[in-house]
Every structure is written in C-alpha cells, then in structure tokens.
Design an enzyme around this catalytic site. Structure first.
Site, short mmCIF file in Angstrom:
data_model
loop_
_atom_site.label_atom_id
_atom_site.label_comp_id
_atom_site.label_asym_id
_atom_site.label_seq_id
_atom_site.Cartn_x
_atom_site.Cartn_y
_atom_site.Cartn_z
N HIS A 82 0.84 -1.19 0.00
CA HIS A 82 0.00 0.00 0.00
C HIS A 82 0.88 1.24 0.00
O HIS A 82 1.83 1.35 0.77
CB HIS A 82 -0.90 0.02 1.24
CG HIS A 82 -1.77 1.24 1.29
ND1 HIS A 82 -2.95 1.35 0.58
CD2 HIS A 82 -1.60 2.43 1.91
CE1 HIS A 82 -3.48 2.54 0.78
NE2 HIS A 82 -2.68 3.22 1.58
N ASP A 161 -15.02 3.96 7.68
CA ASP A 161 -13.98 4.83 7.11
C ASP A 161 -14.58 5.82 6.11
O ASP A 161 -14.19 6.98 6.09
CB ASP A 161 -12.88 4.00 6.43
CG ASP A 161 -11.77 4.90 5.92
OD1 ASP A 161 -11.16 5.60 6.75
OD2 ASP A 161 -11.53 4.94 4.70
N ARG A 168 -13.83 14.04 8.26
CA ARG A 168 -12.49 14.61 8.44
C ARG A 168 -12.21 15.62 7.35
O ARG A 168 -11.63 16.69 7.61
CB ARG A 168 -11.44 13.49 8.41
CG ARG A 168 -11.44 12.64 9.66
CD ARG A 168 -10.67 11.35 9.44
NE ARG A 168 -9.30 11.56 9.06
CZ ARG A 168 -8.55 10.68 8.36
NH1 ARG A 168 -9.08 9.52 7.99
NH2 ARG A 168 -7.33 10.94 8.05
N SER A 183 -7.32 4.55 9.42
CA SER A 183 -8.06 4.52 8.16
C SER A 183 -7.39 3.56 7.17
O SER A 183 -8.04 2.67 6.59
CB SER A 183 -8.11 5.95 7.58
OG SER A 183 -8.48 5.95 6.24
N LYS A 187 -8.56 -0.79 6.35
CA LYS A 187 -8.92 -1.28 5.01
C LYS A 187 -7.98 -2.41 4.58
O LYS A 187 -8.41 -3.37 3.95
CB LYS A 187 -8.87 -0.12 4.01
CG LYS A 187 -10.05 0.84 4.22
CD LYS A 187 -10.01 2.03 3.30
CE LYS A 187 -8.96 3.02 3.71
NZ LYS A 187 -9.05 4.34 3.12
#
Ligand code: URA
Length: 451
Positions: A82, A161, A168, A183, A187
């Site tokens: 990621h 999220d 946010r 967050s 995921k």
C-alpha cells in the site's frame, strides 16, 4: 453511550477505553451518533492524539464495521502493498505483475484518485475494456487462477472509514496521524492480506510532507499491523518530485509497460525492485533480499513480468494487446509543449503542483463525481539533476477539448513555475529514505540521525 462524556475525556487528554471505542464506531456507523458530535470528538483527537492502544482499538473497531474478505482459498502467504499516495505513483501497475510472476499471490483492493494524487483504479480503467469491479468470489477466483487481481474497494468494506473520512475532509482533520493510520490499516486488514508492505511517501507531494511525520506514521502502521498479526514493514520513499516521468492515467500505464519491459525511469524501476524484494521475503519466497532482487530483475528482462501483466489485464476484460502496441491506449487530442525559459540545472520539481496541474487537465478529480479524462496528464521531459538549455522541453501537457486555450496558457506558466532551475547542480533526494520494522528504523543517507 454518552458521547459528550467521551468528547470531554478526549478534550482533557485522557485515554478512551477499548470498549468505548468499539461501541462508538459501531453506533456511528449505524447512524445513532450524529456527525456534529463525532466531528467534535475527531477535533479533540486531532489536538490530543491517540495512544498506541487507542489507535489499535480504533483500527479494529473500523474493521468490524463492515464486511471482510477472506483469502483463505488462495494458497500461500498473501502480501499486500500500500502506498500513502503520490504524484505519478504507478508502482502497483509494475510491482503487482512483477511479484505475481515470481509466484507471490497479489490480491489488491484499491481506490480512485482524489485531490492532487492519483488512484490505481482510474489508471487501470484507462485500459480499454478493463473491469475493476469484481465480486468477492470473482476476485478470489482471479487470484487463484492468474495469481493477481485488482478490484475497486467496495463501500461494504470498512463503511466507518467512508463516513469518517468525509467528516475529516469537511472539518480539516484529515492530517491526524492516528486517524490516517487507522483509516489505512483498517482497510488493509479487512482486505484479507496476511502481511503488508507499506510505501509511506515523504516530501512536498506526499500526504505527510515532513520526514519525521512520515516516520511516525509508518511506525504507527507497522505497530498496528504486527499487533493484528499481519507482519508489516514500511519504506519511507521520496515524493519531493513526481515518481517516473508520467502523471495521468493512460500515460502512467504506458510508462508502467515500459518498466515491465526492463526500460523506463530509473526511480520507478528501483522502487519496484526494492519493495518487490522485501515482499518476496515477507511472503517466504526468498530468504535473501539480494537473491529476490536478482530474480525480479530477471523477470523484467526475460518478459515474465510483462506476460503476467497481459494475462492479468485480459482476465479482467481488458485489451491485452496494449502491451505490444500502446497506441491502443487513449491518446490526448491536444499536446501543449512547455519549453524552458532559461538554461541551467533542474534542482526541484514541485510534485504537489504537478499533481494539481494534471488534475486540472482532467487527469484527476476534486470531488467523487468529477469526470476523469483517461488520456490527460503531464509528461516530464526533465527530472531533478538534469541539465536544460533555453527553449528545450521541460514538459508536455496532455488534454482534451474540455480544457480551453486560456486555461492551458495558465497551466503552461504554472508548469514552468513548478521547475526550479539554477546554475549549480543540486543532487536529487534519496529515493529510499528509511525502512521501518517492528524492531526499529533503519535510516538511509541524508536522514541518518546524528547521534
Ligand atoms: N488514505 C486513506 O486511506 N486514509 C487516510 O486517512 C488518508 C489517506
């Protein structure tokens, strides 16, 4: 639950208990806690931060807010990668097929572009016919059959999220490290990977520009991953200039194909080999990083990685012939050349500004509903450290008829401004700045602490 009491607690800097966080997220997801109270709590978190235990509890509560994917039917250790997001970051397009060709199963859930950063799903969807919406069963079957699948993350995965991120965004609290860590990690954990390789960007084009903050974010995420029994490593990598030379969906796919053929930009290739060799080690394919790297280099030169990319595209409905003939990809109707007004060395290229120019050419989106032009974007003819002569091309802007001449003129000037040109040559920032594991941080080059 008395949410006002939790707001008060956090406002005073006290810790929230695990059960309080679990109930809070469950009730917020169901809609029994209103946005105005959640916004107040998030703002208190922004100021007071969260402890390690609170951040872990928040992550796990978010995982529990929706469906999770089980990759158990797929044999082997599933290692996900990621990136915290950047400009021209097409790493997944190269790294996915590369490590899949090395026998590591790749099951990747990805997102779309937002703001100045790109998204893997938009890039893949610029390939004619490619389908990024796979049902859970299709997704798992594709990984079993091809060794790699990339699917758009559904709203059923970590719905907390989606709600929290929108809040946010509306309350200027996106840049809270524990909220970002929870967050991202919620995921990743919900997507079913056994282990994680994180690429935390640092520099002007990154979500978190300061290297100290990037290190803190990386350490938090490594800590969460390991506590959730998902062995996790993080590389801190440079995003002070765009990665590679292309920014924009189809342009980035073309650049990825070049890299998969063993050519292309050195920084993109190096990052893929670095992350890939660590992924092979995390996945138990190789015990030695140098051996893993040699294996991956071989797959870039013998056509193995490219063949896996073609197979992956075809399996998801795309035209596999783009790998031999990139003119089958969408092409921009208008190409605006940006020549250099002066000679010298390129000492800086503002990554955030280039990302934002690409977005205005319609390569990205401001809001979820914006329409993206797959052919639009920016090609950088020069990178940091290169020499340029007056009149020589700095960049090309690719766009469609929706961008008018006045806007293009303005974007051309902004592109020139994004390049810092000087008489003396400054060295480019190191690509790999640090490596973070559960045991600690290994610094490379300029970021080595003096003590
Ligand atoms: N990416 C995410 O998925 N979440 C954040 O909070 C920031 C970047």
């Amino acid at each position: 639950m008395q949410i006002a009491e939790l707001i008060q607690k956090k406002k005073q800097g006290d810790q929230l208990a695990r059960d309080e966080i679990m109930t809070l997220i469950a009730e917020y997801t169901q809609g029994s806690i209103p946005d105005h109270q959640m916004a107040a709590l998030i703002m208190a978190i922004w100021f007071r931060g969260m402890s390690r235990d609170e951040t872990l509890a928040l992550t796990l509560a978010m995982v529990n807010s929706g469906e999770t994917v089980s990759l158990d039917p797929v044999a082997g250790i599933k290692v996900d990668k990621h990136s915290t997001g950047g400009v021209g970051d097409k790493t997944t397009l190269v790294l996915g097929p590369l490590v899949a060709a090395a026998g590591l199963p790749v099951a990747k859930m990805s997102g779309r572009s937002l703001g100045h950063t790109g998204g893997t799903i938009d890039k893949l969807e610029s390939i004619p016919g490619f389908c990024a919406r796979l049902h859970r069963e299709q997704f798992v079957r594709a990984v079993e059959e091809v060794g790699i699948a990339v699917s758009e993350q559904t709203r059923k995965l970590v719905p907390a999220d989606g709600k929290l991120y929108a809040l946010r965004d509306a309350t200027a609290t996106v840049d809270s490290l524990p909220l970002i860590a929870a967050s991202i990690m919620s995921k990743k954990i919900a997507s079913g990977a056994d282990a994680l390789m994180l690429d935390v960007k640092t520099g002007g084009g990154a979500l978190v520009p300061e290297v100290e903050q990037s290190l803190e974010l990386a350490s938090m995420m490594v800590d969460i991953g390991c506590a959730a029994e998902r062995p996790t490593f993080a590389a801190i990598t440079d995003m002070s200039q765009p990665l590679g030379r292309c920014v924009g969906n189809a342009l980035e796919v073309k650049e990825a194909i070049k890299t998969l053929k063993g050519k292309g930009s050195e920084d993109l290739r190096e990052l893929c080999l670095f992350l890939g060799s660590h992924m092979l080690s995390l996945g138990g394919r190789t015990s030695d990083l140098a051996e893993g790297r040699r294996y991956l280099e071989g797959l870039l030169t013998d056509g193995g990685a490219l063949a896996k990319f073609a197979e992956f595209i075809e399996h998801q409905g795309g035209n596999r012939h783009i790998v031999e003939d990139t003119s089958l990809m969408p092409t921009a109707g208008i190409v605006t050349e940006v020549p250099s007004p002066l000679g010298g060395y390129i000492n800086q290229i503002g990554a955030r500004e280039i990302g934002s120019i690409a977005k205005e050419l319609s390569a990205g989106r401001d809001t979820e509903g914006s329409i993206v032009d797959p052919a639009a974007g920016v090609i950088l003819n020069k990178k940091v450290g290169d020499r340029v002569s007056p009149g020589e091309l700095l960049a090309e802007l690719h766009s469609g008829k929706n961008v008018d001449g006045h806007t293009l003129h303005d974007l051309r000037n902004r592109t020139i401004e994004a390049f810092n040109i000087d008489e003396g040559r400054a060295s480019p920032s190191r690509l790999i700045r640090a490596f973070v594991t559960r045991e600690g941080i290994r610094h490379y080059g300029n970021d080595t602490p003096e003590h």
